[in-house]
Design a protein around this motif. Structure first.
Motif, PDB file in Angstrom:
ATOM      1  N   VAL A   6       0.841  -1.209   0.000  1.00 37.81           N
ATOM      2  CA  VAL A   6       0.000   0.000   0.000  1.00 37.81           C
ATOM      3  C   VAL A   6       0.870   1.251   0.000  1.00 37.81           C
ATOM      4  O   VAL A   6       0.642   2.200  -0.767  1.00 37.81           O
ATOM      5  N   MET A   7       1.894   1.257   0.844  1.00 42.83           N
ATOM      6  CA  MET A   7       2.763   2.425   0.962  1.00 42.83           C
ATOM      7  C   MET A   7       3.564   2.668  -0.315  1.00 42.83           C
ATOM      8  O   MET A   7       3.746   3.809  -0.757  1.00 42.83           O
ATOM      9  N   ILE A   8       4.059   1.590  -0.932  1.00 46.38           N
ATOM     10  CA  ILE A   8       4.840   1.736  -2.163  1.00 46.38           C
ATOM     11  C   ILE A   8       3.973   2.266  -3.293  1.00 46.38           C
ATOM     12  O   ILE A   8       4.375   3.161  -4.054  1.00 46.38           O
ATOM     13  N   ILE A   9       2.765   1.724  -3.427  1.00 41.46           N
ATOM     14  CA  ILE A   9       1.860   2.183  -4.488  1.00 41.46           C
ATOM     15  C   ILE A   9       1.538   3.657  -4.306  1.00 41.46           C
ATOM     16  O   ILE A   9       1.610   4.449  -5.265  1.00 41.46           O
ATOM     17  N   TRP A  10       1.193   4.037  -3.093  1.00 43.95           N
ATOM     18  CA  TRP A  10       0.837   5.440  -2.852  1.00 43.95           C
ATOM     19  C   TRP A  10       2.033   6.362  -3.112  1.00 43.95           C
ATOM     20  O   TRP A  10       1.898   7.401  -3.748  1.00 43.95           O
ATOM     21  N   ASN A  11       3.205   5.966  -2.612  1.00 46.65           N
ATOM     22  CA  ASN A  11       4.400   6.788  -2.781  1.00 46.65           C
ATOM     23  C   ASN A  11       4.811   6.882  -4.247  1.00 46.65           C
ATOM     24  O   ASN A  11       5.246   7.950  -4.720  1.00 46.65           O
ATOM     25  N   TYR A  12       4.655   5.790  -4.985  1.00 44.89           N
ATOM     26  CA  TYR A  12       5.022   5.772  -6.412  1.00 44.89           C
ATOM     27  C   TYR A  12       4.175   6.764  -7.205  1.00 44.89           C
ATOM     28  O   TYR A  12       4.695   7.598  -7.959  1.00 44.89           O
ATOM     29  N   VAL A  13       2.866   6.707  -7.042  1.00 42.67           N
ATOM     30  CA  VAL A  13       1.975   7.613  -7.775  1.00 42.67           C
ATOM     31  C   VAL A  13       2.161   9.042  -7.282  1.00 42.67           C
ATOM     32  O   VAL A  13       2.154   9.987  -8.082  1.00 42.67           O
ATOM     33  N   TYR A  14       2.344   9.206  -5.985  1.00 41.26           N
ATOM     34  CA  TYR A  14       2.566  10.538  -5.400  1.00 41.26           C
ATOM     35  C   TYR A  14       3.788  11.207  -6.029  1.00 41.26           C
ATOM     36  O   TYR A  14       3.747  12.392  -6.409  1.00 41.26           O
ATOM     37  N   ARG A  15       4.895  10.439  -6.162  1.00 37.92           N
ATOM     38  CA  ARG A  15       6.111  11.007  -6.743  1.00 37.92           C
ATOM     39  C   ARG A  15       5.955  11.273  -8.239  1.00 37.92           C
ATOM     40  O   ARG A  15       6.444  12.288  -8.758  1.00 37.92           O
ATOM     41  N   MET A  16       5.275  10.374  -8.950  1.00 38.44           N
ATOM     42  CA  MET A  16       5.062  10.582 -10.386  1.00 38.44           C
ATOM     43  C   MET A  16       4.219  11.828 -10.641  1.00 38.44           C
ATOM     44  O   MET A  16       4.506  12.617 -11.559  1.00 38.44           O
ATOM     45  N   LYS A  17       3.186  12.012  -9.832  1.00 37.96           N
ATOM     46  CA  LYS A  17       2.344  13.201  -9.986  1.00 37.96           C
ATOM     47  C   LYS A  17       3.136  14.460  -9.682  1.00 37.96           C
ATOM     48  O   LYS A  17       3.011  15.477 -10.377  1.00 37.96           O
ATOM     49  N   TYR A  18       3.969  14.386  -8.678  1.00 37.56           N
ATOM     50  CA  TYR A  18       4.790  15.544  -8.301  1.00 37.56           C
ATOM     51  C   TYR A  18       5.755  15.901  -9.435  1.00 37.56           C
ATOM     52  O   TYR A  18       5.939  17.078  -9.771  1.00 37.56           O
ATOM     53  N   MET A  19       6.383  14.880 -10.021  1.00 41.42           N
ATOM     54  CA  MET A  19       7.321  15.124 -11.120  1.00 41.42           C
ATOM     55  C   MET A  19       6.605  15.729 -12.325  1.00 41.42           C
ATOM     56  O   MET A  19       7.142  16.609 -13.010  1.00 41.42           O
ATOM     57  N   PHE A  20       5.389  15.264 -12.599  1.00 38.27           N
ATOM     58  CA  PHE A  20       4.606  15.829 -13.710  1.00 38.27           C
ATOM     59  C   PHE A  20       4.360  17.320 -13.479  1.00 38.27           C
ATOM     60  O   PHE A  20       4.523  18.139 -14.390  1.00 38.27           O
ATOM     61  N   GLU A  21       3.945  17.669 -12.260  1.00 36.47           N
ATOM     62  CA  GLU A  21       3.671  19.074 -11.969  1.00 36.47           C
ATOM     63  C   GLU A  21       4.942  19.916 -12.047  1.00 36.47           C
ATOM     64  O   GLU A  21       4.897  21.075 -12.471  1.00 36.47           O
ATOM     65  N   MET A  22       6.072  19.355 -11.643  1.00 39.70           N
ATOM     66  CA  MET A  22       7.335  20.083 -11.751  1.00 39.70           C
ATOM     67  C   MET A  22       7.685  20.390 -13.210  1.00 39.70           C
ATOM     68  O   MET A  22       8.217  21.451 -13.535  1.00 39.70           O
ATOM     69  N   GLU A  23       7.395  19.421 -14.086  1.00 36.71           N
ATOM     70  CA  GLU A  23       7.722  19.596 -15.506  1.00 36.71           C
ATOM     71  C   GLU A  23       6.739  20.522 -16.218  1.00 36.71           C
ATOM     72  O   GLU A  23       7.021  20.971 -17.330  1.00 36.71           O
ATOM     73  N   HIS A  24       5.590  20.806 -15.605  1.00 36.64           N
ATOM     74  CA  HIS A  24       4.567  21.624 -16.264  1.00 36.64           C
ATOM     75  C   HIS A  24       4.194  22.855 -15.422  1.00 36.64           C
ATOM     76  O   HIS A  24       3.045  23.286 -15.438  1.00 36.64           O
ATOM     77  N   THR A  25       5.172  23.393 -14.708  1.00 37.58           N
ATOM     78  CA  THR A  25       4.895  24.601 -13.937  1.00 37.58           C
ATOM     79  C   THR A  25       4.585  25.771 -14.870  1.00 37.58           C
ATOM     80  O   THR A  25       5.008  25.800 -16.029  1.00 37.58           O
ATOM     81  N   VAL A  26       3.843  26.725 -14.342  1.00 38.22           N
ATOM     82  CA  VAL A  26       3.493  27.912 -15.121  1.00 38.22           C
ATOM     83  C   VAL A  26       4.733  28.791 -15.252  1.00 38.22           C
ATOM     84  O   VAL A  26       5.327  29.193 -14.240  1.00 38.22           O
ATOM     85  N   ALA A  27       5.130  29.084 -16.498  1.00 43.87           N
ATOM     86  CA  ALA A  27       6.337  29.877 -16.737  1.00 43.87           C
ATOM     87  C   ALA A  27       6.143  31.307 -16.245  1.00 43.87           C
ATOM     88  O   ALA A  27       5.020  31.821 -16.184  1.00 43.87           O
ATOM     89  N   SER A  28       7.247  31.965 -15.910  1.00 45.68           N
ATOM     90  CA  SER A  28       7.177  33.351 -15.432  1.00 45.68           C
ATOM     91  C   SER A  28       6.606  34.279 -16.495  1.00 45.68           C
ATOM     92  O   SER A  28       5.902  35.244 -16.180  1.00 45.68           O
ATOM     93  N   GLU A  29       6.887  33.970 -17.775  1.00 42.44           N
ATOM     94  CA  GLU A  29       6.316  34.790 -18.849  1.00 42.44           C
ATOM     95  C   GLU A  29       4.802  34.686 -18.868  1.00 42.44           C
ATOM     96  O   GLU A  29       4.091  35.686 -19.072  1.00 42.44           O
ATOM     97  N   ARG A  30       4.303  33.477 -18.643  1.00 42.32           N
ATOM     98  CA  ARG A  30       2.856  33.276 -18.625  1.00 42.32           C
ATOM     99  C   ARG A  30       2.236  33.996 -17.436  1.00 42.32           C
ATOM    100  O   ARG A  30       1.137  34.563 -17.558  1.00 42.32           O
ATOM    101  N   MET A  31       2.930  33.998 -16.277  1.00 40.85           N
ATOM    102  CA  MET A  31       2.428  34.725 -15.119  1.00 40.85           C
ATOM    103  C   MET A  31       2.345  36.217 -15.408  1.00 40.85           C
ATOM    104  O   MET A  31       1.410  36.904 -14.977  1.00 40.85           O
ATOM    105  N   ALA A  32       3.335  36.739 -16.158  1.00 40.76           N
ATOM    106  CA  ALA A  32       3.310  38.167 -16.528  1.00 40.76           C
ATOM    107  C   ALA A  32       2.117  38.465 -17.428  1.00 40.76           C
ATOM    108  O   ALA A  32       1.457  39.509 -17.298  1.00 40.76           O
ATOM    109  N   GLU A  33       1.817  37.546 -18.357  1.00 43.99           N
ATOM    110  CA  GLU A  33       0.654  37.729 -19.240  1.00 43.99           C
ATOM    111  C   GLU A  33      -0.643  37.710 -18.435  1.00 43.99           C
ATOM    112  O   GLU A  33      -1.551  38.517 -18.663  1.00 43.99           O
TER     113      GLU A  33
END
Length: 740
Positions: free
Chosen positions: A525-552
Motif C-alpha cells: 500500500v505504501m509503495i503504491i501510494w508513494n510511487y503515484v505521489y512522486r510521479m504526480k509531483y514530477m509531472f507538476e514540476m515539468e509543467h509549472t506555469v512559466a514566469s512569462e505566462r504569469m506576466a501575461e
C-alpha cells in the motif's frame, strides 16, 4: 556520552556545494542572513532558538517517572508469558531453567540496556527516535531522499542545521557517495523504513492480543471451569473497550499510567525476591554463561527454536528509542537503570526459582508463582498493566502512520492530536478500527499466547535488526567512529540479533506469518501510494506555469480582482502549479490577495512554529501575489493547528512584507493594511486536486497500480480538505486530470 561527542565532531553539511560560499562570507567579515533563491526570489528571514528537555534534576526525575507509564508497559508485562513461550513442550531437564535464565539475563543486559539505552538513544534526531528518525538523519547527511522537494532554505531551520565537521573521513565520504549515487540504495533505504514501520504497526496489533490474553488467563486459577474459548471472549470484550476509548487520547488518563506501572514493577520485583529466597537462591549462578552452553548441548535444535520465546523478554524495547522525543535521553536512562532493569531481573529470577521446584507449572508460571494472599491484587494490577501496555503500543502505531503520511508514504487519513501535554500522541480513526478488527480476529482464532508469541517475536526482532543496520550507517557516515568499534558492534549485536531472527523465522508456519503478511500488505500500500505521489509531483514540476505566462496573466484586462484573501493549496514547492492556469482559464478572476500555499515535510521531527512559513513574492508588487511554503516535521500534526493557521500565515505574510525592504515605508504600510483588510473581508481556501490516470499506451502493471489500486485507496480514504480540516463553507476545490 563519548559516542555522542564523537558524533558531534563528525556531523556534515548536506548542501556541500554551498559550504565554500558560507566560509568565504565569514572570512570576509560578512555576518548576517544568507539569501537563497530556490523560489526565484528572496524567501524571507528565518530565526529561532532551540530548547532542550534536559533541564534541572527535578525535571529530569519527573520525566523519568512519567516515562514508566508510557514506554515500559510492553517490556514490563513480558513476565506474564516468557517462560510459557520458551518451554512450550514442558521442561525436560531441571538445569534447562538455569540455561534459559542465563539467556534472559544476557538478552536484557545486552539489548535494552547496552544497545538501546547507552548507544541507540544517542542517534536521536533532535531529540526524537524511531525508524523514521534514523532514516531522516541519514537523509539529512546525504541526498538519498527520493522526493525532489529539497530547498536551500531548509538548512536554515534550527533543527535542520548540521555542524561543520572538524575533520573529514574518507570512509564516511565513500559511504555517503555510494548512497547518493545508487538508486538501488535510495529505494532500499525507503522500502526498509516502510517495512520497519509496518512491523511496528504490527506490534500495535499483537501487543494487545498477547498482553490481555496473558493477564486474563489468570482467571483460570480462580475458576478452573474456564477454558480457552471463555478466556478469548473475555479478552475480546476488554480489547473492544480499549479501542473504543482511544479517541479520547491518553491525556485523559495519563496521570494514572506511571503510578500503576510503578506499582507493577515494584510488585513483580518483590514477588521475585520472595520466591528467590523461598525456593532456590542458587539460581543466581545462571549469571555464568556456561549454563547457556550446557543448555544448547543438551537440547540442540530445540534450544535454538526456544530463542523465539526468549526474545519475548524484550518486547517493546523499540519504544525506548521511538518515544525518546516525549521525554529525554537522560530521563529514559535513569528510569531504565533504576527501576525497569532490576525489576525485570528480580521477576525472572524469582520465576526461575519457583520453576526449579515446580517444573510442571511452566505453562502458567506467572500466576502460579504468586503467593496466594497476593493473587487477586496482582491480577488486578496485571490487567491494568496489560491495558496500559496495549494502549501505548496502539498510540505508537498511530504515530508511525502520521510519520508515514508526512513523507508521502501513506494514503491520506485524518490525524487528531489527543494530548496538550505530550507531543506526538495522536489518534487515527481509520487505523484504530483496522487494528481493532485485526486484534479481535487474532484473539478469537488463536485463543492462547503460544502462536501469538511466535508472531510477536518476528515483529520484535525484525525492527531491532533494522535499527542496528541503520545505526551502522550512522556510526560510519555521521558519527565517524573508529572502524574497530563498528566491527565490534556488528559482531556482538548483529550476530546475536540474526541468531534470534533465524529462530523466530523458523516458526513462520506457526503464527509467524501474521506480522510478515500484514507488513507485506502494508508496504505494498505504501509503495503504491508513494510511487503515484512522486510521479504526480514530477509531472507538476515539468509543467509549472512559466514566469512569462504569469506576466501575461497579470496584465490580462479580462481578469477581474475580487475582494478577499485566497489560499491556493498545492503540493508543489518549486514554481507555480499547472492547476493554477487551469483555474484561470475557467474562472477568470483573482482575489485581491492570493497566496500559493504548499505544505511540505522536512527530514526532521519538528519545525519550530516561528520557522514554519517561508514566503516570496510572485510577479509585480502591485498584484499582491505571494508564494508560501509551510514546513512541517514528520512528528508535527497539521490539523491540530488549523484554528490559528490563517492568522499565523497572514501574520507571517505581514512580517515578510515589512522585512522585504524593497519599498518606502508608506508603501509597506499600505500593503500591510490591504492584507489585513482583505483577510477581514474573508479567507477562501482553493484546494488543487489532480485526478491521475494512466496514459494511453501505459503498461498493464502501470494501469493496475494507477487506475485501480491507487484510485481505490483514494476513493475510500479521507479527502485532502478533511485531512487539513478546512471549513467547507470556505472551501473551493479545483480539479484537473493528469495522465501519467
Amino acid at each position: 556520552m563519548a559516542l555522542q561527542e564523537q558524533g558531534e565532531e563528525g556531523k556534515e553539511e548536506v548542501f556541500e556545494e554551498e559550504e565554500s560560499t558560507e566560509e568565504e562570507a565569514h572570512s570576509n567579515g560578512v555576518i548576517g542572513l544568507r539569501r537563497y533563491d530556490s523560489l526565484d526570489a528572496e524567501a524571507g528571514k528565518i530565526t529561532s532558538t532551540k530548547s532542550s528537555k534536559d533541564g534541572d534534576w527535578r525535571s529530569i526525575m519527573a520525566l523519568a517517572f512519567q516515562s514508566l507509564g508510557i514506554i515500559y508497559g510492553d517490556i514490563g508485562t513480558s513476565p506474564l508469558y516468557v517462560f510459557s513461550s520458551i518451554f512450550t513442550d514442558g521442561i525436560k531437564h531441571n538445569d534447562d531453567i538455569l540455561g534459559v535464565l542465563s539467556l534472559i539475563y544476557y538478552t536484557i543486559t545486552l539489548i535494552p540496556l547496552l544497545k538501546y539505552v547507552l548507544i541507540v538513544l544517542q542517534a536521536n534526531d533532535n531529540g526524537d527516535g524511531g525508524t523514521f528518525a534514523l532514516y531522516s538523519l541519514i537523509c539529512r547527511h546525504s541526498k538519498v531522499g527520493l522526493m525532489p522537494s529539497q530547498q536551500a532554505e531548509d538548512r536554515e531551520v534550527s533543527n535542520f542545521r548540521l555542524d561543520l565537521p572538524s575533520r573529514r573521513s574518507k570512509r564516511a565520504s565513500k559511504i555517503k557517495a555510494s548512497l547518493e549515487n545508487s538508486m538501488f540504495a535510495k529505494y532500499f533505504l525507503l522500502v526498509a523504513t516502510m517495512l520497519g514501520t509496518a512491523m511496528v504497526i504490527g506490534d500495535g496489533i499483537l501487543t494487545p492480543c498477547i498482553s490481555v490474553l496473558s493477564a486474563v488467563s489468570g482467571l483460570k486459577q480462580a475458576a478452573s471451569s474456564l477454558n480457552d474459548d471463555n478466556i478469548a471472549w473475555i479478552s475480546v470484550v476488554i480489547l473492544i473497550f480499549l479501542f473504543m476509548v482511544q479517541r479520547f487520547g491518553t491525556d485523559k488518563v495519563g496521570y494514572t499510567f506511571a503510578p500503576i506501572i510503578t506499582i507493577w514493577f515494584l510488585c513483580i520485583a518483590i514477588i521475585g525476591i520472595l520466591n528467590f529466597f523461598k525456593y532456590d537462591p542458587w539460581v543466581f549462578k545462571a549469571i555464568n554463561p556456561k549454563y547457556i552452553v550446557d543448555y544448547f548441548k543438551r537440547n540442540g535444535k530445540n534450544a535454538w527454536i526456544s530463542l523465539g520465546g526468549v526474545v519475548l523478554c524484550i518486547t517493546g524495547v523499540e519504544a525506548l528509542f521511538a518515544d525518546v522525543g516525549h521525554f529525554s535521553v537522560r530521563s529514559i536512562q535513569i528510569s531504565m537503570c533504576s527501576m525497569v532493569y532490576p525489576s525485570l531481573i528480580f521477576a525472572y529470577t524469582g520465576q526461575a526459582s519457583y520453576l526449579r521446584k515446580h517444573m510442571d507449572d511452566v505453562s502458567d508460571t506467572f500466576y502460579k508463582s504468586i503467593p496466594e494472599p497476593f493473587y487477586w491484587p496482582m491480577f488486578v494490577v496485571a490487567m491494568f498493566a496489560a491495558i496500559i501496555a496495549s494502549q501505548a503500543m496502539i498510540s505508537g502505531a498511530f504515530s508511525i502512520v502520521q510519520q508515514s503520511l508526512s513523507l508521502g508514504c501513506f494514503p491520506r487519513v485524518k490525524i487528531i492530536q489527543t494530548s496538550n501535554k505530550y507531543e506526538g500522541q495522536v489518534y487515527v480513526p481509520e487505523m484504530n478500527y483496522i487494528i481493532m478488527v485485526a486484534c479481535v480476529v487474532i484473539t478469537l482464532v488463536f485463543k492462547n499466547t503460544e502462536k501469538i508469541g511466535n508472531a510477536y517475536g518476528i515483529a520484535v526482532v525484525f525492527v531491532m535488526t533494522l535499527t542496528s543496520a541503520f545505526l551502522v550507517i550512522v556510526m560510519i557516515m555521521i558519527w565517524k567512529l573508529n572502524i574497530i568499534f563498528v566491527i565490534l558492534y556488528i559482531l556482538v549485536m548483529g550476530s546475536m540479533e540474526l541468531l534470534y531472527l533465524s529462530s523466530v523465522l523458523y516458526k513462520f508456519n506457526d503464527g509467524g506469518y501474521i506480522p510478515v503478511g500484514f507488513a507485506v500488505f502494508l508496504v505494498a500500500v505504501m509503495i503504491i501510494w508513494n510511487y503515484v505521489y512522486r510521479m504526480k509531483y514530477m509531472f507538476e514540476m515539468e509543467h509549472t506555469v512559466a514566469s512569462e505566462r504569469m506576466a501575461e496573466i497579470a496584465v490580462d484586462p479580462s481578469l477581474r480582482r475580487v475582494p478577499g484573501l485566497a489560499l491556493f493549496y498545492s503540493e508543489l514547492v518549486n514554481g507555480i502549479p499547472p492547476i493554477f492556469e487551469h483555474y484561470i482559464s475557467n474562472v477568470p478572476a483573482l482575489h485581491s490577495v492570493l497566496v500559493f500555499v504548499s505544505v511540505k515535510s522536512l527530514p526532521i521531527s519538528k519545525v519550530p512554529r516561528d520557522e514554519r512559513f517561508l514566503f516570496r513574492r510572485v510577479g509585480p508588487s502591485e498584484l499582491l501575489l505571494f508564494r508560501c511554503i509551510v514546513r512541517y516535521g514528520y512528528k508535527d500534526t497539521m490539523s491540530s493547528e488549523h484554528e490559528t493557521f490563517d492568522s499565523l500565515l497572514v501574520q507571517g505574510l505581514k512580517e515578510f512584507i515589512k522585512q522585504e525592504g524593497l519599498k518606502v515605508n508608506e508603501e509597506i504600510e499600505v500593503e500591510v493594511e490591504t492584507v489585513e483588510r482583505e483577510m477581514k473581508a474573508g479567507v477562501v481556501h482553493l484546494l488543487g486536486e489532480s485526478e491521475v490516470v494512466a496514459k494511453d499506451g501505459a503498461s498493464f502493471w502501470k494501469r493496475i497500480v494507477i487506475d485501480y489500486a491507487y484510485h481505490y485507496m483514494k476513493r475510500n480514504l479521507r479527502q485532502q480538505d478533511e485531512v487539513f480540516t478546512i471549513p467547507r463553507q470556505r472551501l473551493l476545490k479545483v480539479g484537473m486530470n493528469i495522465e501519467l
